[in-house]
Design a protein around this motif. Structure first.
Motif, PDB file in Angstrom:
ATOM      1  N   LYS A  94       0.835  -1.204   0.000  1.00  9.72           N
ATOM      2  CA  LYS A  94       0.000   0.000   0.000  1.00  9.72           C
ATOM      3  C   LYS A  94       0.871   1.257   0.000  1.00  9.72           C
ATOM      4  O   LYS A  94       0.598   2.216  -0.731  1.00  9.72           O
ATOM      5  CB  LYS A  94      -0.931   0.006   1.217  1.00  9.72           C
ATOM      6  N   LEU A  95       1.932   1.255   0.819  1.00  8.98           N
ATOM      7  CA  LEU A  95       2.836   2.402   0.846  1.00  8.98           C
ATOM      8  C   LEU A  95       3.503   2.590  -0.515  1.00  8.98           C
ATOM      9  O   LEU A  95       3.533   3.701  -1.057  1.00  8.98           O
ATOM     10  CB  LEU A  95       3.898   2.214   1.929  1.00  8.98           C
ATOM     11  N   LEU A  96       4.008   1.496  -1.056  1.00  9.21           N
ATOM     12  CA  LEU A  96       4.682   1.575  -2.363  1.00  9.21           C
ATOM     13  C   LEU A  96       3.716   1.978  -3.463  1.00  9.21           C
ATOM     14  O   LEU A  96       4.120   2.555  -4.478  1.00  9.21           O
ATOM     15  CB  LEU A  96       5.336   0.226  -2.702  1.00  9.21           C
ATOM     16  N   GLY A  97       2.439   1.679  -3.258  1.00  5.56           N
ATOM     17  CA  GLY A  97       1.424   2.038  -4.248  1.00  5.56           C
ATOM     18  C   GLY A  97       0.952   3.476  -4.136  1.00  5.56           C
ATOM     19  O   GLY A  97       0.104   3.908  -4.919  1.00  5.56           O
ATOM     20  N   GLY A  98       1.472   4.213  -3.150  1.00  2.00           N
ATOM     21  CA  GLY A  98       1.149   5.626  -3.036  1.00  2.00           C
ATOM     22  C   GLY A  98       0.156   5.990  -1.960  1.00  2.00           C
ATOM     23  O   GLY A  98      -0.267   7.153  -1.879  1.00  2.00           O
ATOM     24  N   ALA A  99      -0.222   5.030  -1.104  1.00 11.77           N
ATOM     25  CA  ALA A  99      -1.159   5.340  -0.020  1.00 11.77           C
ATOM     26  C   ALA A  99      -0.525   6.344   0.936  1.00 11.77           C
ATOM     27  O   ALA A  99       0.673   6.257   1.231  1.00 11.77           O
ATOM     28  CB  ALA A  99      -1.542   4.073   0.736  1.00 11.77           C
ATOM     29  N   LEU A 118      12.558  -0.395   3.184  1.00 10.62           N
ATOM     30  CA  LEU A 118      11.911   0.877   2.863  1.00 10.62           C
ATOM     31  C   LEU A 118      12.832   2.069   3.136  1.00 10.62           C
ATOM     32  O   LEU A 118      12.723   3.101   2.476  1.00 10.62           O
ATOM     33  CB  LEU A 118      10.611   1.014   3.655  1.00 10.62           C
ATOM     34  N   ILE A 119      13.738   1.914   4.088  1.00  6.65           N
ATOM     35  CA  ILE A 119      14.769   2.948   4.293  1.00  6.65           C
ATOM     36  C   ILE A 119      15.683   2.993   3.076  1.00  6.65           C
ATOM     37  O   ILE A 119      15.989   4.068   2.535  1.00  6.65           O
ATOM     38  CB  ILE A 119      15.568   2.682   5.578  1.00  6.65           C
ATOM     39  N   ALA A 120      16.090   1.815   2.629  1.00 10.00           N
ATOM     40  CA  ALA A 120      16.987   1.735   1.465  1.00 10.00           C
ATOM     41  C   ALA A 120      16.333   2.290   0.203  1.00 10.00           C
ATOM     42  O   ALA A 120      17.017   2.880  -0.649  1.00 10.00           O
ATOM     43  CB  ALA A 120      17.423   0.286   1.247  1.00 10.00           C
ATOM     44  N   SER A 121      15.021   2.110   0.068  1.00 10.67           N
ATOM     45  CA  SER A 121      14.325   2.569  -1.136  1.00 10.67           C
ATOM     46  C   SER A 121      13.885   4.021  -1.039  1.00 10.67           C
ATOM     47  O   SER A 121      13.322   4.574  -1.989  1.00 10.67           O
ATOM     48  CB  SER A 121      13.099   1.690  -1.411  1.00 10.67           C
ATOM     49  N   GLY A 122      14.116   4.650   0.124  1.00 11.92           N
ATOM     50  CA  GLY A 122      13.798   6.058   0.281  1.00 11.92           C
ATOM     51  C   GLY A 122      12.398   6.357   0.762  1.00 11.92           C
ATOM     52  O   GLY A 122      11.984   7.527   0.777  1.00 11.92           O
ATOM     53  N   HIS A 123      11.663   5.334   1.195  1.00 11.35           N
ATOM     54  CA  HIS A 123      10.287   5.545   1.649  1.00 11.35           C
ATOM     55  C   HIS A 123      10.183   5.819   3.153  1.00 11.35           C
ATOM     56  O   HIS A 123       9.155   6.319   3.613  1.00 11.35           O
ATOM     57  CB  HIS A 123       9.427   4.328   1.288  1.00 11.35           C
ATOM     58  N   ILE A 157       9.219   6.343  10.315  1.00  8.81           N
ATOM     59  CA  ILE A 157       8.506   7.547   9.889  1.00  8.81           C
ATOM     60  C   ILE A 157       8.728   7.715   8.391  1.00  8.81           C
ATOM     61  O   ILE A 157       9.866   7.682   7.908  1.00  8.81           O
ATOM     62  CB  ILE A 157       8.996   8.773  10.665  1.00  8.81           C
ATOM     63  N   CYS A 158       7.651   7.869   7.664  1.00  6.56           N
ATOM     64  CA  CYS A 158       7.733   7.903   6.211  1.00  6.56           C
ATOM     65  C   CYS A 158       8.294   9.231   5.714  1.00  6.56           C
ATOM     66  O   CYS A 158       8.016  10.290   6.291  1.00  6.56           O
ATOM     67  CB  CYS A 158       6.354   7.660   5.603  1.00  6.56           C
ATOM     68  N   THR A 159       9.056   9.161   4.648  1.00  4.95           N
ATOM     69  CA  THR A 159       9.624  10.383   4.065  1.00  4.95           C
ATOM     70  C   THR A 159       8.524  11.282   3.513  1.00  4.95           C
ATOM     71  O   THR A 159       8.719  12.492   3.387  1.00  4.95           O
ATOM     72  CB  THR A 159      10.619  10.031   2.945  1.00  4.95           C
TER      73      THR A 159
END
Length: 229
Positions: A41-46, A61-66, A196-198
């Motif tokens: 869901k996060l990767l999908g833009g939620a 998700l840290i590595a991918s910048g999210h 915590i999300c970017t």
């Protein structure tokens, strides 16, 4: 405040919701399900301010910048356990042989998504190791997450039921009992970790929520549910 979380931490978030909303004046909009589904869901833009998954997924998700580097904080370790409906006999499950016998005796086996849920993936591997993944397939009762699986087992009118998921999802669900954790050779201890999300819309409020979730405000609820910290 948007929160995406694995089901194992749902009760923890809910336990600090009133205090967070009193402090900040913002309400929590939480979605709780299998960790893989929440990641997707996060990767999908939620929209998401705080996300609670397993440590490896947060690291990804840290590595991918999210997720903000340095924001990861552990809520504690959660083991995987075996459950039965309240008021029914507790079978022995503390050895490979006992677990095998208990599964074979069950008329319905309740567990979370074996593709997206941490406990579901692991439990399917256990069933494969026991040689039961095909022979007992007709008895499988699979749900999106462990909390949903346990709630369904509690309400089911079937007899001879057994389930497997994170101990928190068992302990927080009325109508089911924790029998025991999985035998040592099959043990799974999951580090539930927040980040915590970017893309957080309110990063300062996200920090407040993070402190409530890992600090004294939620400690009693986490211990009661089976978090180890």
């Amino acid at each position: 405040m948007h929160v995406l979380s694995g089901g194992a931490a749902a009760a923890v978030v809910q336990s600090v919701q009133a205090e967070f909303e009193h402090i900040t004046g913002s309400r929590i909009d939480g979605t709780f399900s299998a960790v893989g589904m929440m990641r997707d869901k996060l990767l999908g833009g939620a929209p998401c301010d705080v996300i609670i998954l397993t440590r490896p997924l947060i690291d990804q998700l840290i590595a991918s910048g999210h997720v903000v580097p340095g924001s990861a904080r552990s809520l504690g370790l959660v083991k995987t356990g075996v459950a039965v409906r309240s008021g029914t006999a507790h079978p022995s499950v503390n050895t490979r042989e006992a677990l095998h016998a208990a599964m074979c005796a069950a008329q319905g086996i309740y567990f979370p998504d074996p593709d997206k849920a941490t406990a579901g993936i692991h439990f399917m591997n256990v069933l494969q190791a026991l040689g039961l993944n095909e022979s007992l397939q007709s008895r499988f009762r699979v749900f999106p997450n462990g909390a949903t699986a346990m709630a369904a087992m509690a309400k089911s009118e079937e007899s001879g039921l057994i389930g497997c998921t994170q101990v928190t999802e068992i302990n927080y669900t009325q109508g089911v009992d924790l029998v025991d954790v999985l035998p040592a050779e099959f043990e799974l201890s999951t580090d539930y970790t927040l980040g915590i999300c970017t893309g957080a819309q309110a990063p300062e409020q996200a920090q407040i929520l993070a402190q409530l979730l890992v600090g004294p405000a939620s400690a009693q609820v986490r211990r009661q549910g089976g978090f180890e910290f």
